[in-house]
Structures are given as structure tokens and as C-alpha cells.
Design a protein around this motif. Structure first.
Motif: not given
Length: 134
Positions: A84-92
Motif C-alpha cells: 500500500a505504501f509503495t503504491n501511495a509513493m507513486t501517486l506523487g
């Protein structure tokens, strides 16, 4: 109730996380390098993010799906929280590309749901052990 439906939910939501993450990583790889980061080199940022997403968002959750779902709920919670946090990182704003933002958000929501379900299964297991001990 969570324990009874957990293996089914793990497989369904885990497949959604892995598929959405893999398509998201592909879309990020095919997009041009990000133009804006001042501190980070765009030529290094894109492959690093794609590699992290491929490993932590696709490979590790798929490995979690192959193992027994209910055996290590804290490990499953950690794996899907990382996804989840890795996918959230790509939303920058520097990295996001069209359609990838939707897929990463979908993978993030499903991974967080699995994290919460894994923690509930762990708490249920601990509660049942304490009840049987007394």
C-alpha cells in the motif's frame, strides 16, 4: 467471521493488488521521465520507483498469496502495508501518469483492507488463545 472469509478475501484482494501494481509499474516505465524533481535525478527516480513497485507491490504480495493465508497474519499485514505504501509513493505529482493514478489508488485501498483484515485475524487468534488459557 473474519477468520472464515479471510483466505478468500486474501486471494481476491491480493490478486487485485498484484495486477493493479503490475499495470501501474508498466505505465510508469513507459512514461517519460518526470520533469520536475529538483533534488532527485529523474533518470534514477523512475527506474527506482518502478523496481520498488515491482518488488514490493507485485512480487512480495504474490508470494504472500502462495503461502497459507491464515498461518502468519502479522507477516501478511506487513507485506500488504508495504504494498500500500509503495503504491501511495507513486501517486506523487512528479511521478503520476494517467490511468496509473487510478490503478495505484485501487491497489492501495485493497492492500490496506487486507492489512486491516490480517490484523483482525491476528487479534482474533490472540483472543481465542487467551480464552482457552483461562
Amino acid at each position: 467471521m473474519v477468520t472464515r472469509h479471510f483466505p478468500w478475501a486474501l486471494r481476491l484482494l491480493g490478486c487485485i493488488v498484484a495486477a493493479s501494481s503490475s499495470i501501474s509499474a508498466t505505465l510508469l516505465w513507459l512514461a517519460p521521465p518526470p520533469p520536475g524533481p529538483r533534488v532527485l535525478d529523474p533518470q534514477v527516480l523512475k527506474p527506482t520507483v518502478v523496481l520498488l513497485l515491482a518488488v514490493l507491490g507485485v512480487a512480495v504480495p504474490l508470494a504472500a498469496l502462495v503461502t497459507k493465508a491464515i498461518k502468519y497474519p502479522l507477516l501478511k499485514a506487513a507485506i500488504f502495508a508495504l504494498a500500500a505504501f509503495t503504491n501511495a509513493m507513486t501517486l506523487g505529482p512528479e511521478l503520476v501518469v494517467p490511468l496509473q493514478d487510478f490503478l495505484s489508488t485501487l491497489a492501495e485501498v485493497c492492500a490496506l483492507a487486507l492489512t486491516v483484515a490480517s490484523l483482525l485475524v491476528y487479534m482474533d487468534r490472540v483472543q481465542s488463545r487467551q480464552a482457552s488459557a483461562t
